[in-house]
Design an enzyme around this catalytic site. Structure first.
Site, PDB file in Angstrom:
ATOM      1  N   LYS A  61       0.562  -8.720   5.826  1.00 23.54           N
ATOM      2  CA  LYS A  61       1.561  -9.011   4.798  1.00 23.54           C
ATOM      3  C   LYS A  61       2.821  -9.034   5.318  1.00 23.54           C
ATOM      4  CE  LYS A  61       3.147  -6.616   0.681  1.00 23.54           C
ATOM      5  NZ  LYS A  61       3.366  -4.924   0.246  1.00 23.54           N
ATOM      6  N   HIS A  80       4.652   4.394  -3.344  1.00 24.72           N
ATOM      7  CA  HIS A  80       3.599   4.354  -3.365  1.00 24.72           C
ATOM      8  C   HIS A  80       2.969   4.955  -2.128  1.00 24.72           C
ATOM      9  CE1 HIS A  80       4.751   0.960  -0.827  1.00 24.72           C
ATOM     10  NE2 HIS A  80       3.500   0.934  -0.364  1.00 24.72           N
ATOM     11  N   ASP A  82      -0.211   3.566   0.584  1.00 19.85           N
ATOM     12  CA  ASP A  82      -1.228   2.400   0.837  1.00 19.85           C
ATOM     13  C   ASP A  82      -2.621   3.150   0.604  1.00 19.85           C
ATOM     14  OD1 ASP A  82       1.048   1.250   1.512  1.00 19.85           O
ATOM     15  OD2 ASP A  82       0.770   1.338   3.786  1.00 19.85           O
ATOM     16  N   HIS A 136       5.631   6.435   0.450  1.00 19.86           N
ATOM     17  CA  HIS A 136       6.856   5.823   1.042  1.00 19.86           C
ATOM     18  C   HIS A 136       7.214   4.912  -0.045  1.00 19.86           C
ATOM     19  CE1 HIS A 136       3.151   3.551   1.869  1.00 19.86           C
ATOM     20  NE2 HIS A 136       4.021   2.553   2.101  1.00 19.86           N
TER      21      HIS A 136
HETATM   22  O1  LIG Z   1       8.628  -2.696   4.451  1.00 18.32           O
HETATM   23  C1  LIG Z   1       8.232  -1.412   4.494  1.00 18.32           C
HETATM   24  O2  LIG Z   1       8.601  -1.034   5.584  1.00 18.32           O
HETATM   25  C2  LIG Z   1       7.169  -0.918   3.762  1.00 18.32           C
HETATM   26  C3  LIG Z   1       6.337  -2.044   3.115  1.00 18.32           C
HETATM   27  C4  LIG Z   1       5.129  -1.365   2.380  1.00 18.32           C
HETATM   28  O3  LIG Z   1       5.482  -0.183   2.025  1.00 18.32           O
HETATM   29  C5  LIG Z   1       4.095  -1.880   1.796  1.00 18.32           C
HETATM   30  O4  LIG Z   1       4.088  -3.504   1.939  1.00 18.32           O
HETATM   31  O5  LIG Z   1       3.116  -1.357   1.477  1.00 18.32           O
HETATM   32 FE   LIG Z   2       3.097   0.421   1.715  1.00 22.03          FE
END
Ligand SMILES: O=C(O)CCC(=O)C(=O)O
Ligand SMILES: [Fe+2]
Length: 194
Positions: A61, A80, A82, A136
Site C-alpha cells: 500500500k 488501529h 493491522d 498505531h
Molecule cells: O504511515 C504509516 O507509518 C503507517 C500506516 C499504517 O498504519 C497503515 O497503512 O496501516
Molecule cells: Fe497500520
C-alpha cells in the site's frame, strides 16, 4: 505517440523494480517469521507454515499524507492494529508514526534504511497473545509531505487460523477463536465482534 512510449517505459521499469522488491521482501519476511517462531520456542518454520507458507499474500500500500494546516486537529491514519500476520513498512524521512504502549503514544524515530516491522492480529492470535498486535496511528505535518510503503503479509482467505495447539494447554486456554482469515477480515472491516 511520444507520451505512450514514455508511459510504457515507466510501467516496464516500475514492474521490474517492484518484482525485485517483492523478492527481497519475501526473504525478509521469512527471516522475521523464522526468528519469531524460535522466540516462541517453536521450530523455525512453524509460523510461516501457519500463515499459509508459500500461499502467504503480500499487499503493498502507498500512503500519502500531504501537509496539513492544523496537525493538532487531524490524524493521517486513526489508531488501529493491522489484521495481517506481519507488516513491513518503509517510511520517507518525515516522522509521524506513533505506537501505543503502557498508555502512552510513542513517536517512532526515523532511522535511514531501517524497516519497521509491525506484529499484526494474526500473529497475536497464533501466539495466543504472547505477541501483541501493535496499536498505531499517524500524525500529519504542517510543512512536509509524509509517505509510507507498508507491505501487509496476510494468510489466504480460506486458511483457518487460531492459537497454535503447541502454545495452549490446561493452564493456557485459547484466548482467540479459530476461524478462516476471510471471516476475521469481514468482522474487522465491519466492526463486528470476532
Ligand atoms: O504511515 C504509516 O507509518 C503507517 C500506516 C499504517 O498504519 C497503515 O497503512 O496501516
Ligand atoms: Fe497500520
Amino acid at each position: 505517440m511520444m507520451m505512450i512510449v514514455v508511459v510504457v517505459g515507466f510501467v516496464i521499469d516500475y514492474r521490474a523494480v517492484n518484482e525485485e522488491y517483492a523478492k527481497k521482501m519475501m526473504g525478509v519476511v521469512d527471516k522475521v517469521l523464522d526468528n519469531l517462531s524460535l522466540g516462541l520456542g517453536l521450530e523455525e518454520r512453524v509460523l510461516k507454515d501457519a500463515v499459509g507458507g508459500d500461499g502467504l499474500e503480500y499487499l503493498l500500500k502507498i500512503n500519502y499524507y500531504p501537509p496539513c494546516p492544523r496537525p493538532d486537529l487531524a490524524l493521517g491514519v486513526v489508531a488501529h492494529t493491522d489484521m495481517s500476520a506481519v507488516t513491513i513498512l518503509v517510511p520517507n524521512d518525515v516522522s509521524g508514526l506513533q505506537v501505543f504502549k503502557d498508555d502512552v503514544w510513542f513517536n517512532v524515530k526515523y532511522i535511514p534504511n531501517a524497516l519497521i516491522v509491525h506484529i499484526g492480529d494474526q500473529l497475536e492470535i497464533l501466539s495466543n497473545g504472547k505477541f501483541k498486535s501493535v496499536l498505531h496511528r499517524t500524525t500529519v505535518n504542517k510543512e512536509k509531505t509524509r509517505m509510507s510503503w507498508p507491505v501487509f503479509c496476510s494468510p489466504p482467505g480460506e486458511l483457518v487460523l487460531g492459537p497454535l495447539p503447541q502454545l495452549t494447554n490446561d493452564e493456557n486456554h485459547p484466548k482467540f477463536k479459530t476461524k478462516k482469515y476471510k471471516d476475521y477480515q469481514y468482522c474487522k472491516l465491519n466492526k463486528l465482534p470476532q
